[in-house]
Design an enzyme around this catalytic site. Structure first.
Site: not given
Length: 171
Positions: A125, A146
């Site tokens: 991330d 995501d």
């Protein structure tokens, strides 16, 4: 098939390229400040699901991701049923447009995070926003994959509301 080539594959490639950049350019201990007190590029690993929930369940998420990717792929490749009326033939794709876009986005997102789990044992991330509100201070870091999954859910909801309600047929 066009949804896979024009949505899924380019977004999957974007996810891979951005994560490659993050892995090779951003030190986990030194985020890049893009907009002070609002947006940073970071290098964070996530062994769980959304918001870091269910940590250290990589095998389970690999299995779920494989099933989701296969499901999305089958639905995208399936031929839609066409009725015999000329009106229905000319617009057969309209009700499925939102569904197909959402499935293509879902496929891109699932494959992006699945690739991370298979290669690294966790998801990378790197987008970190601080919205300065109690529940989002900061918002958990996320990535392109995501984002694809979240937008897919929104598009699927739109598709659900746009479905025509057909009256029950009487024999």
């Amino acid at each position: 098939m066009k949804y896979i080539f024009f949505i899924s594959l380019p977004l999957y490639a974007l996810d891979r390229v951005t994560k490659y950049f993050v892995l090779h350019s951003i030190d986990p201990d030194r985020p890049i400040i893009v907009a002070p007190n609002f947006f940073h590029l970071v290098n964070i690993t996530n062994t769980g699901a959304a918001f870091g929930s269910f940590r250290n369940n990589n095998t389970l998420f690999i299995l779920i991701s494989c099933a989701a990717a296969l499901f999305a792929l089958i639905l995208l490749l399936a031929r839609p049923k066409q009725t015999q009326t000329t009106e229905a033939k000319s617009v057969w794709w309209i009700p499925n447009k939102w569904r197909n876009i959402s499935l293509a986005l879902l496929l891109a997102g699932v494959l992006g995070n699945l690739t991370d789990r298979l290669l690294y044992g966790h998801v990378i991330d790197f987008l970190l926003f601080d919205l300065h509100v109690p529940f989002a201070h900061p918002w958990p870091a996320f990535n392109v994959a995501d984002s694809c999954i979240c937008v897919a859910v929104v598009f699927f909801i739109i598709h659900s509301f746009r479905q025509e309600k057909k009256p029950p047929t009487t024999p």
